[in-house]
Design an enzyme around this catalytic site. Structure first.
Site, PDB file in Angstrom:
ATOM      1  N   HIS A  98      -3.136   4.479   5.076  1.00 32.41           N
ATOM      2  CA  HIS A  98      -4.308   3.610   5.210  1.00 32.41           C
ATOM      3  C   HIS A  98      -5.572   4.325   4.724  1.00 32.41           C
ATOM      4  O   HIS A  98      -6.347   3.788   3.938  1.00 32.41           O
ATOM      5  CB  HIS A  98      -4.466   3.178   6.663  1.00 32.41           C
ATOM      6  CG  HIS A  98      -5.650   2.315   6.924  1.00 32.41           C
ATOM      7  ND1 HIS A  98      -5.736   1.011   6.499  1.00 32.41           N
ATOM      8  CD2 HIS A  98      -6.822   2.585   7.562  1.00 32.41           C
ATOM      9  CE1 HIS A  98      -6.896   0.494   6.858  1.00 32.41           C
ATOM     10  NE2 HIS A  98      -7.580   1.437   7.502  1.00 32.41           N
ATOM     11  N   TYR A 125       4.852   4.704  11.296  1.00 35.30           N
ATOM     12  CA  TYR A 125       5.160   3.275  11.390  1.00 35.30           C
ATOM     13  C   TYR A 125       5.943   2.712  10.201  1.00 35.30           C
ATOM     14  O   TYR A 125       6.217   1.518  10.159  1.00 35.30           O
ATOM     15  CB  TYR A 125       3.873   2.456  11.596  1.00 35.30           C
ATOM     16  CG  TYR A 125       2.799   2.677  10.543  1.00 35.30           C
ATOM     17  CD1 TYR A 125       2.810   1.980   9.341  1.00 35.30           C
ATOM     18  CD2 TYR A 125       1.756   3.570  10.777  1.00 35.30           C
ATOM     19  CE1 TYR A 125       1.818   2.167   8.386  1.00 35.30           C
ATOM     20  CE2 TYR A 125       0.755   3.772   9.829  1.00 35.30           C
ATOM     21  CZ  TYR A 125       0.798   3.066   8.643  1.00 35.30           C
ATOM     22  OH  TYR A 125      -0.188   3.254   7.694  1.00 35.30           O
ATOM     23  N   ARG A 169       0.855  -1.185   0.000  1.00 30.37           N
ATOM     24  CA  ARG A 169       0.000   0.000   0.000  1.00 30.37           C
ATOM     25  C   ARG A 169       0.894   1.239   0.000  1.00 30.37           C
ATOM     26  O   ARG A 169       1.508   1.571   1.010  1.00 30.37           O
ATOM     27  CB  ARG A 169      -0.923  -0.017   1.226  1.00 30.37           C
ATOM     28  CG  ARG A 169      -1.585   1.305   1.501  1.00 30.37           C
ATOM     29  CD  ARG A 169      -2.641   1.205   2.595  1.00 30.37           C
ATOM     30  NE  ARG A 169      -2.169   0.659   3.853  1.00 30.37           N
ATOM     31  CZ  ARG A 169      -1.487   1.326   4.787  1.00 30.37           C
ATOM     32  NH1 ARG A 169      -1.161   2.597   4.575  1.00 30.37           N
ATOM     33  NH2 ARG A 169      -1.130   0.751   5.911  1.00 30.37           N
TER      34      ARG A 169
END
Length: 360
Positions: free
Chosen positions: A255, A264, A251
């Site tokens: 998100h 992260y 990805r």
């Protein structure tokens, strides 16, 4: 535990890779896949821009995963069903649903935005893995009715940690349901990396554990995905039962627009995966075959831009939603509870209209 080999038909530079089991799809099939990749990438860009403009409430981008999206739709036959997640807008559009209708849900308007029965596409599911049980149920029901129907169910790596995922796989295997599970392993369940979700050699092994084939495929290789998913659909249609396909992908975007991915993962990690863009890889292969030229690319780009322009125009409509529509499409015959809720909402709105402006 024995590791599964990763199926790959195109290398990082778009060169053909020989495979003893999976043949390279025909050039015309891959040219159409390339058209879909161009359209899907532009759709992701435009929808993300619409979020920043306040035209969409949220958009879970599938940038970097477009190959999974377009092949999931392409391998299905007209009578088959697609069960998508919230991140699978591109797959739903490639299945024939109007992009404006697909984005209705993400705009915060009424329930789904399109007719699932007409398109044979289930509503996009926001809860993780719940659609997998529905997909298996639909496939089993089709078998009981003697229908020639295959169901392709999409999910992410995070969904494999949910109980519904395991229940769906077990049910599908026991009843030999004609289902293909496509796990788009994009490395993060929001901010949780795969290493904190599973220590299995691959997510495809989870299928083997339930008694169905598990296949690991390069999720940025459109040719390999087409071959692997196509075989799985053929197998299911022939009575061979379910297959779990794990697509190794990434990805690129956060998100959703509410996520800060920099907390992260590193920019270097994202950049490394961006260089594995499925569109660039497939373009190199098709250019090498001389079946894709500047004129055809310009045609695909122009069509994608036209779609984006129509989407912008449609979502510029600021018509406020009608609250009563919340109850209009839930049940053909409203239950007493629905009727009571609708009456309560009408009363609240009426009271608000009677309230002086300065007290609101």
């Amino acid at each position: 535990m024995e590791e599964l080999r990763m199926v790959r038909l195109l290398d990082a530079d778009g060169g053909a890779v020989e495979d003893d089991r999976y043949p390279m799809p025909p050039p015309e099939v891959l040219v159409d896949a390339y058209r879909a990749l161009v359209r899907g990438k532009r759709l992701n860009e435009q929808a993300s821009a619409l979020v920043r403009q306040g035209r969409l409430a949220v958009y879970p981008s599938s940038r970097g995963q477009e190959a999974c999206q377009v092949t999931a739709a392409a391998v299905l036959r007209p009578g088959d069903w697609l069960f998508p997640t919230y991140r699978d807008t591109v797959a739903v559009v490639e299945r024939g649903v109007d992009p404006v209708e697909v984005l209705t849900l993400l705009r915060g308007d009424w329930h789904c935005g399109y007719d699932p029965s007409r398109h044979r596409v289930a509503p996009q599911a926001t809860p993780l893995a719940t659609q997998l049980l529905h997909a298996v149920g639909a496939a089993h029901a089709a078998t009981l009715r003697g229908e020639d129907t295959v169901v392709l169910a999409l999910c992410g790596d995070g969904a494999t940690s949910e109980g519904d995922f395991h229940e769906a796989l077990n049910f599908a295997a026991v009843f030999a349901a004609p289902v293909v599970f496509l796990v788009q392993n994009n490395k993060y369940a929001i901010s949780v990396p795969l290493a904190r979700q599973s220590v299995a050699p691959s997510l495809a092994h989870k299928g083997i554990g339930y008694g169905m084939p598990g296949v690991l495929v390069d999720g940025n290789d459109t040719a390999a995905l087409t071959a692997v998913l196509g075989e799985a659909v053929t197998r299911a249609a022939g009575g061979g039962g379910p297959t779990l396909v794990e697509a190794d992908t990434y990805r690129i975007d956060a998100h959703t627009n509410a996520d800060d991915a920099s907390r992260y993962r590193t920019d270097d990690e994202v950049a490394a995966w961006a260089r594995r863009d499925p569109l660039v890889r497939l373009r190199a292969y098709l250019r090498g075959l001389a079946v894709l030229d500047d004129e055809r690319e310009a045609e695909f780009t122009a069509a994608a831009e036209a779609d984006a322009a129509r989407l912008r125009a449609a979502l510029a409509d600021d018509r406020p939603p009608e609250p009563a529509e919340l109850f209009a499409h839930v049940r053909a015959t409203p239950t007493p509870q629905l009727a009571a809720q609708a009456a309560s909402l009408r009363a609240e709105l009426a009271a608000e209209r009677r309230q002086p402006e300065e007290e609101r």
